[in-house]
Motif scaffolding. Sequence first.
Motif, mmCIF file in Angstrom:
data_model
loop_
_atom_site.group_PDB
_atom_site.id
_atom_site.type_symbol
_atom_site.label_atom_id
_atom_site.label_comp_id
_atom_site.label_asym_id
_atom_site.label_seq_id
_atom_site.Cartn_x
_atom_site.Cartn_y
_atom_site.Cartn_z
ATOM 1 N N TYR A 22 8.211 -1.815 6.931
ATOM 2 C CA TYR A 22 7.693 -0.526 6.470
ATOM 3 C C TYR A 22 7.013 -0.659 5.111
ATOM 4 O O TYR A 22 5.864 -0.199 4.920
ATOM 5 C CB TYR A 22 8.816 0.508 6.406
ATOM 6 N N VAL A 58 1.251 3.498 9.321
ATOM 7 C CA VAL A 58 2.611 3.099 9.692
ATOM 8 C C VAL A 58 3.024 3.678 11.038
ATOM 9 O O VAL A 58 3.554 2.966 11.902
ATOM 10 C CB VAL A 58 3.609 3.520 8.592
ATOM 11 N N ARG A 109 3.063 -0.264 4.197
ATOM 12 C CA ARG A 109 2.629 0.782 3.265
ATOM 13 C C ARG A 109 1.824 0.191 2.116
ATOM 14 O O ARG A 109 0.811 0.761 1.681
ATOM 15 C CB ARG A 109 3.843 1.539 2.726
ATOM 16 N N HIS A 157 6.687 9.252 6.411
ATOM 17 C CA HIS A 157 6.313 8.813 7.750
ATOM 18 C C HIS A 157 7.467 9.064 8.711
ATOM 19 O O HIS A 157 8.637 9.075 8.308
ATOM 20 C CB HIS A 157 5.962 7.314 7.774
#
Length: 584
Positions: free
Chosen positions: A561, A571, A565, A226
């Motif tokens: 994060y 994200v 996820r 990401h």
Amino acid sequence: MEYRGYDSAGICTLVAGQFACTKASGKLNALAKALIEKPSLGTIGIAHTRWATHGKPEIKNAHPHCSLDMSVVHNGIIENHQALRADLEAHGIEFSSDTDTEVLPWLLSQAYHETGDMFAAMQATLAQLEGAYAIGVLQQSLQQLWFARKGSPLLLARSEKGIFIASDALAVAGMATEVAYLDEGDWGCIEADTVCIYHQNGAEKKLEWQVLPFSSGATDKAGYAHYMLKEIYEQPRVIADIIHAYASAKGVEFSQAGLIETACMPERIVMVACGTSYHTALTARYWLERYLQVSVEVDVASEYRYRNPVIGSNTWLITLSQSGETADTLEALRLFRRRTPDNFTLAICNVATSSLVRESHGSIELHAGPEIGVASTKAYTAQLTVLALFAMKLAMRAGVMDADEWSQHYQALLSVPAGLESLLNDAKDVEALTPMFMDVHGALFLGRGPSYPLALEGALKLKEISYLHAEGYPAGEMKHGPIALIDEQLPVIVIAPKQYHLEKVISNLYEVKARGAKVILLTDADRSVYPEQVDAHINLPEGDFFTAPILAAIPLQLLAYYVARSKGTDVDQPRNLAKSVTVE
């Protein structure tokens, strides 16, 4: 451009005097699939990715919007669209969308049929609009692309491949080699290989081209899953670049903000920002007030611009923004300058060519590089680093920080990149905490002093991308309400660096733990200082008064994060959010 909006998208090209228009709801790949089946031909066109303001994210509300002979894309909000729509409907116009934008092609058609001239039609239409706009316009019988900008960013770009309009230089990275930034109220026309640009009053003006600051590689994920993760891992380099750009063992120099050296020392400082940037301003207030002993007021831009603020003389305004195009922050700056034109204004921004920078007396560039993930990470720590240097600079100028203390703080800043690297190397320790957030009703972040804004930022990151309710709170205020939320299911993240009231925060930790909460402790303190029964512990590198929040930010970003996820959310493009908020 998808990071600015991604609930629908569309494109319209001009082919043999006819509009070829394709739209799709959802993210940009939906439009890409539609264009495989129905290619969009032609050499002139307009396209748009939408962040819904008026009307649901459906195909009928996707841009471009068309009348019989006009096609328009638009960023911003036409505030008087209801009155304009009612007038057009009274003349027999039938609307097909719920948007404010659809009044634009019909107004342009009406004006064009009356005058037979596109210049006059644009001028007449723009004069009727209230609100903010960046627009691109095609007229069906003309090989021209018209554009206008007021209150919403717009730039021109060019190369041997053509001439473009865009909301951001990143959008044309890899396609263009030069850019020209439009001023407030500018509008104009692209035709073949020429561009004409006009002041708001219609007078022609000269265009100044600059080298495009980005390459196509600026938008790559560089192998990361990401953009957000990539940008988290870029922070050690970003902090090192900032220190190298502005500081040395001798002191700090901000080349684009010379008035910091020459203007009278402020009797009061006002800091205005939104979101994450607001949290950095809250942190800097502790630093500035400790050394300068002047009042530092921190305000959310959307509140400041509407509350008739008392400003006074010898007041500095500091605005903070990643993009420099945040609508509320820009309007707060303009209000301040109208009310007190002799006061100094300083923009701390990641985009050196942004509206915020161009309209301020001085600026400090963040040197963070493009930030594409909606949840700001490297821009946050970059702002903290710049503000630390700024506070140290003013403290030296005021004579309240001697050379020895300066040197100590400077050495601490120099050690930050290595500290961040060590935290990133231990990212799996943070990832291991995600099971604690899978079946909970929320999360609470606690801190004191500059760790309180950190708690706000940690909560914001978690809620932005995981959609889990989270709240940041001053640890000492917990007993005045939030303690009622605590049960055995609630994760409580306690931020407790040694620099900021450690003993008091540990006392609050005991209170939380006594009520059964799952406690995650972030600290650089020795293990003997805090209770062994904390559920998890993240060890921070030791920081000083300025560097502790920068170091503590990394685990909070990683936590958000990894939780997001694990929950399977998007994200980089969380629902309902856009990277640059250019409307109210």
